[in-house]
Motif scaffolding. Structure first.
Motif, PDB file in Angstrom:
ATOM      1  N   PRO A   1      10.065  17.265 -43.098  1.00 27.89           N
ATOM      2  CA  PRO A   1       8.663  16.842 -42.918  1.00 27.89           C
ATOM      3  C   PRO A   1       8.474  15.956 -41.691  1.00 27.89           C
ATOM      4  CG  PRO A   1       9.324  16.608 -45.207  1.00 27.89           C
ATOM      5  CD  PRO A   1      10.573  16.912 -44.428  1.00 27.89           C
ATOM      6  N   VAL A   2       7.397  16.220 -40.964  1.00 27.60           N
ATOM      7  CA  VAL A   2       7.029  15.384 -39.821  1.00 27.60           C
ATOM      8  C   VAL A   2       5.714  14.649 -40.065  1.00 27.60           C
ATOM      9  CG1 VAL A   2       8.309  16.724 -38.126  1.00 27.60           C
ATOM     10  CG2 VAL A   2       5.941  17.355 -38.653  1.00 27.60           C
ATOM     11  N   ARG A   3       5.150  14.795 -41.239  1.00 31.78           N
ATOM     12  CA  ARG A   3       3.975  14.029 -41.672  1.00 31.78           C
ATOM     13  C   ARG A   3       3.871  14.187 -43.184  1.00 31.78           C
ATOM     14  NH1 ARG A   3      -1.556  15.222 -40.141  1.00 31.78           N
ATOM     15  NH2 ARG A   3      -0.932  16.043 -38.132  1.00 31.78           N
ATOM     16  N   ALA A   4       3.045  13.342 -43.784  1.00 30.62           N
ATOM     17  CA  ALA A   4       2.673  13.536 -45.183  1.00 30.62           C
ATOM     18  C   ALA A   4       1.373  14.323 -45.224  1.00 30.62           C
ATOM     19  CB  ALA A   4       2.496  12.191 -45.882  1.00 30.62           C
ATOM     20  N   ALA A   5       1.238  15.178 -46.226  1.00 29.76           N
ATOM     21  CA  ALA A   5      -0.005  15.930 -46.400  1.00 29.76           C
ATOM     22  C   ALA A   5      -1.101  14.992 -46.890  1.00 29.76           C
ATOM     23  CB  ALA A   5       0.214  17.065 -47.400  1.00 29.76           C
ATOM     24  N   TYR A   6      -2.342  15.297 -46.525  1.00 24.63           N
ATOM     25  CA  TYR A   6      -3.459  14.499 -47.011  1.00 24.63           C
ATOM     26  C   TYR A   6      -3.531  14.555 -48.532  1.00 24.63           C
ATOM     27  CZ  TYR A   6      -5.414  14.037 -42.294  1.00 24.63           C
ATOM     28  OH  TYR A   6      -5.618  13.713 -40.978  1.00 24.63           O
ATOM     29  N   ILE A   7      -3.994  13.453 -49.108  1.00 25.58           N
ATOM     30  CA  ILE A   7      -4.082  13.321 -50.552  1.00 25.58           C
ATOM     31  C   ILE A   7      -5.119  14.304 -51.096  1.00 25.58           C
ATOM     32  CG2 ILE A   7      -4.450  11.709 -52.444  1.00 25.58           C
ATOM     33  CD1 ILE A   7      -2.063  11.089 -50.479  1.00 25.58           C
ATOM     34  N   THR A   8      -4.738  15.069 -52.107  1.00 33.96           N
ATOM     35  CA  THR A   8      -5.618  16.093 -52.663  1.00 33.96           C
ATOM     36  C   THR A   8      -6.954  15.510 -53.099  1.00 33.96           C
ATOM     37  OG1 THR A   8      -3.719  17.384 -53.388  1.00 33.96           O
ATOM     38  CG2 THR A   8      -5.832  17.860 -54.439  1.00 33.96           C
ATOM     39  N   GLN A   9      -6.916  14.353 -53.780  1.00 30.52           N
ATOM     40  CA  GLN A   9      -8.156  13.750 -54.271  1.00 30.52           C
ATOM     41  C   GLN A   9      -9.080  13.357 -53.122  1.00 30.52           C
ATOM     42  OE1 GLN A   9      -5.036  12.923 -55.176  1.00 30.52           O
ATOM     43  NE2 GLN A   9      -4.977  12.022 -57.241  1.00 30.52           N
ATOM     44  N   GLU A  10      -8.507  12.930 -51.982  1.00 30.75           N
ATOM     45  CA  GLU A  10      -9.325  12.548 -50.846  1.00 30.75           C
ATOM     46  C   GLU A  10      -9.981  13.777 -50.213  1.00 30.75           C
ATOM     47  OE1 GLU A  10     -10.113   9.384 -49.696  1.00 30.75           O
ATOM     48  OE2 GLU A  10      -9.248   8.905 -51.637  1.00 30.75           O
ATOM     49  N   ILE A  11      -9.253  14.875 -50.149  1.00 26.25           N
ATOM     50  CA  ILE A  11      -9.834  16.114 -49.620  1.00 26.25           C
ATOM     51  C   ILE A  11     -11.002  16.564 -50.487  1.00 26.25           C
ATOM     52  CG2 ILE A  11      -9.377  18.569 -49.212  1.00 26.25           C
ATOM     53  CD1 ILE A  11      -6.525  17.808 -48.432  1.00 26.25           C
ATOM     54  N   GLU A  12     -10.838  16.438 -51.803  1.00 25.40           N
ATOM     55  CA  GLU A  12     -11.895  16.851 -52.724  1.00 25.40           C
ATOM     56  C   GLU A  12     -13.098  15.913 -52.668  1.00 25.40           C
ATOM     57  OE1 GLU A  12      -9.752  16.803 -56.340  1.00 25.40           O
ATOM     58  OE2 GLU A  12      -8.857  18.809 -56.068  1.00 25.40           O
TER      59      GLU A  12
ATOM     60  N   ALA B   1      -3.814  -4.413 -38.343  1.00 23.63           N
ATOM     61  CA  ALA B   1      -3.326  -3.446 -37.348  1.00 23.63           C
ATOM     62  C   ALA B   1      -1.997  -2.854 -37.774  1.00 23.63           C
ATOM     63  CB  ALA B   1      -3.208  -4.125 -35.977  1.00 23.63           C
ATOM     64  N   TYR B   2      -1.109  -3.696 -38.282  1.00 18.82           N
ATOM     65  CA  TYR B   2       0.188  -3.188 -38.746  1.00 18.82           C
ATOM     66  C   TYR B   2      -0.021  -2.141 -39.843  1.00 18.82           C
ATOM     67  CZ  TYR B   2       4.951  -2.979 -40.504  1.00 18.82           C
ATOM     68  OH  TYR B   2       6.202  -2.521 -40.887  1.00 18.82           O
ATOM     69  N   THR B   3      -0.889  -2.438 -40.795  1.00 22.44           N
ATOM     70  CA  THR B   3      -1.075  -1.558 -41.949  1.00 22.44           C
ATOM     71  C   THR B   3      -1.759  -0.259 -41.546  1.00 22.44           C
ATOM     72  OG1 THR B   3      -1.235  -3.553 -43.315  1.00 22.44           O
ATOM     73  CG2 THR B   3      -1.908  -1.474 -44.323  1.00 22.44           C
ATOM     74  N   PHE B   4      -2.748  -0.342 -40.668  1.00 24.41           N
ATOM     75  CA  PHE B   4      -3.379   0.882 -40.176  1.00 24.41           C
ATOM     76  C   PHE B   4      -2.380   1.716 -39.366  1.00 24.41           C
ATOM     77  CE2 PHE B   4      -7.937  -0.584 -40.758  1.00 24.41           C
ATOM     78  CZ  PHE B   4      -8.331   0.527 -41.493  1.00 24.41           C
ATOM     79  N   SER B   5      -1.523   1.058 -38.586  1.00 21.89           N
ATOM     80  CA  SER B   5      -0.528   1.816 -37.822  1.00 21.89           C
ATOM     81  C   SER B   5       0.430   2.533 -38.764  1.00 21.89           C
ATOM     82  CB  SER B   5       0.239   0.893 -36.860  1.00 21.89           C
ATOM     83  OG  SER B   5       1.176   0.064 -37.529  1.00 21.89           O
ATOM     84  N   MET B   6       0.787   1.883 -39.849  1.00 21.28           N
ATOM     85  CA  MET B   6       1.650   2.523 -40.835  1.00 21.28           C
ATOM     86  C   MET B   6       0.976   3.754 -41.426  1.00 21.28           C
ATOM     87  SD  MET B   6       3.612   0.709 -44.033  1.00 21.28           S
ATOM     88  CE  MET B   6       2.110  -0.006 -44.694  1.00 21.28           C
ATOM     89  N   ALA B   7      -0.317   3.631 -41.753  1.00 18.88           N
ATOM     90  CA  ALA B   7      -1.042   4.750 -42.351  1.00 18.88           C
ATOM     91  C   ALA B   7      -1.178   5.915 -41.380  1.00 18.88           C
ATOM     92  CB  ALA B   7      -2.416   4.292 -42.827  1.00 18.88           C
ATOM     93  N   THR B   8      -1.559   5.638 -40.132  1.00 22.75           N
ATOM     94  CA  THR B   8      -1.729   6.746 -39.190  1.00 22.75           C
ATOM     95  C   THR B   8      -0.395   7.372 -38.825  1.00 22.75           C
ATOM     96  OG1 THR B   8      -2.791   7.445 -37.142  1.00 22.75           O
ATOM     97  CG2 THR B   8      -1.714   5.306 -37.081  1.00 22.75           C
ATOM     98  N   ASP B   9       0.685   6.595 -38.826  1.00 15.75           N
ATOM     99  CA  ASP B   9       2.002   7.165 -38.543  1.00 15.75           C
ATOM    100  C   ASP B   9       2.487   8.061 -39.678  1.00 15.75           C
ATOM    101  OD1 ASP B   9       2.004   5.831 -36.139  1.00 15.75           O
ATOM    102  OD2 ASP B   9       3.324   4.208 -36.801  1.00 15.75           O
ATOM    103  N   ILE B  10       1.928   7.902 -40.848  1.00 14.99           N
ATOM    104  CA  ILE B  10       2.289   8.749 -41.989  1.00 14.99           C
ATOM    105  C   ILE B  10       1.405   9.988 -42.051  1.00 14.99           C
ATOM    106  CG2 ILE B  10       2.351   8.873 -44.530  1.00 14.99           C
ATOM    107  CD1 ILE B  10       2.997   5.802 -44.425  1.00 14.99           C
ATOM    108  N   TRP B  11       0.076   9.804 -41.899  1.00 10.46           N
ATOM    109  CA  TRP B  11      -0.867  10.900 -42.128  1.00 10.46           C
ATOM    110  C   TRP B  11      -1.540  11.438 -40.865  1.00 10.46           C
ATOM    111  CZ3 TRP B  11      -0.761   6.998 -46.018  1.00 10.46           C
ATOM    112  CH2 TRP B  11      -0.378   7.451 -47.283  1.00 10.46           C
TER     113      TRP B  11
ATOM    114  N   GLY C   1      -0.005  17.446 -51.149  1.00  8.02           N
ATOM    115  CA  GLY C   1      -1.083  16.493 -51.366  1.00  8.02           C
ATOM    116  C   GLY C   1      -1.066  15.804 -52.701  1.00  8.02           C
ATOM    117  N   ALA C   2      -0.217  16.216 -53.614  1.00  2.04           N
ATOM    118  CA  ALA C   2      -0.080  15.516 -54.893  1.00  2.04           C
ATOM    119  C   ALA C   2       0.786  14.273 -54.767  1.00  2.04           C
ATOM    120  CB  ALA C   2       0.511  16.457 -55.948  1.00  2.04           C
TER     121      ALA C   2
END
Length: 496
Positions: free
Chosen positions: A464-475, A132-142, A89-90
């Motif tokens: 890796p098959v995904r990126a971990a959620y961002i630590t700051q966002e979890i907090e 839509a393209y940008t949201f698809s990129m984000a969901t495909d990562i996280w 997440g870092a």
């Protein structure tokens, strides 16, 4: 160390975005109400948003994915860590906050609002397609991400995470619009009667509305392809819809490319990260990918003619290292093989390729093979290879000679699964420079076949098959799971 990393990132990667957006300190979170000037026209907002998507696709996330899918090897810094499958997440907080949510997505939202006030429907159409393209990129990562409640300022200070399935398919009961419907809405806007029309500020198509429609429908093909293993019936329906419309990218001239400048502060992200900037010696050509493109150095007829276009050869031969290698690096670094101008531009101008003709051909080849959509898989496969080689500047004569000398490449053979491997392997080669696209394909199909890196660690030693959620966002946001899924937890559409 983290502070310095953030400072350096903002310093040389965000300059183009900052210059065109202004007041950008107010765009740093998914839940902050932007404090823009009272009058910001669509013409001002459009180029910055487009650049934001390209930065997100082309920068640090691309470094990560280019190593994970073995275009490059990590020679130091974060890429060396990722090459051994370590990520947490870092990583990628800047990309989440500055490039994706606080950059491109806020930009598209403000563009839609500004354009709606002026009945500038062409601008809203472009913005919805790229949103839509940008949201698809984000969901495909996280995976699950803020989507339906994102970008709404103080209305949702801590937006919920929508399930990836709902983001792709929609969920009426929760008020979630599908990405496909968002694209359809954008294409409809492009057909509306409107007075304000984009020109040079459209840094992709210079206001060519038909090309934007083609891009929109090609994006629908891409997204349908992404979910095709999980939702084959839906994917087939959408692909058939696009084929019936018969308006999608069919030539290299119609590719959705974002070009940057060549002066300091206006160049593409990968130029600074892989070639020119202070982080450039953290990446080098992967020996594994070199061996794919040149399986027999003693037989030039077997060498893919794109190799010298994709990668530099400053010395007498290509200089590379294996993925995960942690021994003594080649010296001097000036001899290292790196991404060539095809990827970066001669002085950093790119282009950043987001949707392409070769991609469309490979998608249709795969869907014809696996879903039974119209088209001949072999013809479409050949079209994809040819489009990629032409994009790389290879002559018709040299394309024909390579395919004739390499029937194992030219002709789909064996079972459908073996044919699929051929299609995705060639798509992987064609996508050199865009690691995210190939990472998507590897996760959903298992191709190209990638063996573990040397010294692999990670979670259970797995890629890796995904990126971990961002630590700051979890907090910050209790809607994020805590602890969040690690890098070995598959996304919804990843059923391979």
């Amino acid at each position: 160390m983290l502070t310095m990393k953030i400072f350096n990132y903002k310093k040389f990667l965000l300059v183009p975005l900052l210059l065109s957006m202004g007041a950008c300190s107010n765009y740093l979170d998914v839940n902050v109400t932007p404090n823009n000037p009272t009058e910001v026209t669509p013409a001002v907002l459009l180029p910055s948003a487009l650049a934001g998507t390209a930065f997100a696709n082309n920068g640090e996330l691309n470094r990560f994915a280019s190593v994970v899918v073995n275009y490059l090897s990590g020679a130091g810094g974060s890429p060396a860590t990722w090459d051994r499958f370590n990520t947490n997440g870092a990583d990628f907080g800047n990309q989440w906050r500055f490039d994706i949510y606080g950059g491109a997505l806020v930009g598209y939202q403000k563009l839609i609002e500004s354009a709606d006030q002026r009945n500038a429907k062409i601008y809203t159409g472009i913005a919805k397609i790229m949103k839509a393209y940008t949201f698809s990129m984000a969901t495909d990562i996280w995976g699950d991400i803020p989507y339906s409640q994102a970008l709404q300022g103080e209305a949702f200070v801590q937006p919920r995470l929508d399930k990836q399935e709902d983001i792709y398919k929609g969920n009426q009961s929760l008020g979630i619009q599908s990405l496909f419907d968002l694209v359809r809405e954008g294409i409809t806007d492009l057909d509306a009667t409107t007075t304000p029309k984009p020109g040079a500020e459209d840094i992709v198509y210079a206001g060519n509305v038909e090309n934007w429609k083609r891009a929109g429908y090609t994006l629908m093909l891409k997204m349908a392809n992404t979910i095709s293993d999980k939702e084959p019936a839906l994917a087939k329906t959408i692909i058939t819809e696009v084929l019936t419309k018969n308006l999608y990218i069919t030539s290299n001239a119609q590719d959705l490319n974002v070009k940057f400048g060549s002066s300091v502060g206006s160049t593409s992200a990968i130029w600074n990260l892989a070639v020119f900037g202070s982080f450039s010696n953290e990446l080098i050509l992967s020996t594994r990918f070199l061996n794919i493109l040149r399986p027999n150095a003693a037989d030039p007829s077997k060498t893919d003619p794109r190799l010298p276009v994709f990668f530099t050869k400053p010395s007498t031969d290509y200089v590379s290292i294996d993925n995960g290698y942690n021994g003594v690096l080649p010296t001097p670094t000036t001899t290292w093989s790196r991404y060539a101008p095809y990827v970066t531009g001669t002085q950093g101008e790119g282009p950043v390729r987001l949707l392409t003709n070769f991609q469309r051909a490979f998608i249709l080849a795969e869907s014809a093979l696996t879903l039974g959509t119209p088209g001949d898989p072999q013809a479409l496969y050949t079209e994809g290879i040819t489009a990629s080689m032409k994009l790389a500047g290879i002559s018709d004569e040299n394309i024909a000679a390579y395919l004739k000398a390499n029937p194992n490449v030219a002709t789909l053979t064996g079972t459908n699964e073996q044919k699929l491997e051929q299609i995705i392997t060639q798509k992987w080669i064609a996508w050199t420079g865009n690691g995210l696209e190939s990472w998507n394909d590897w996760r959903r199909t298992g191709y190209p076949k990638l063996t573990p890196s040397q010294n692999a660690v990670g979670i259970d030693g797995t890629r890796p098959v995904r990126a971990a959620y961002i630590t700051q966002e979890i907090e910050r946001n209790p809607n994020f799971p805590n602890p969040g899924p690690q890098s070995n937890v598959k996304l919804w559409w990843d059923v391979d």
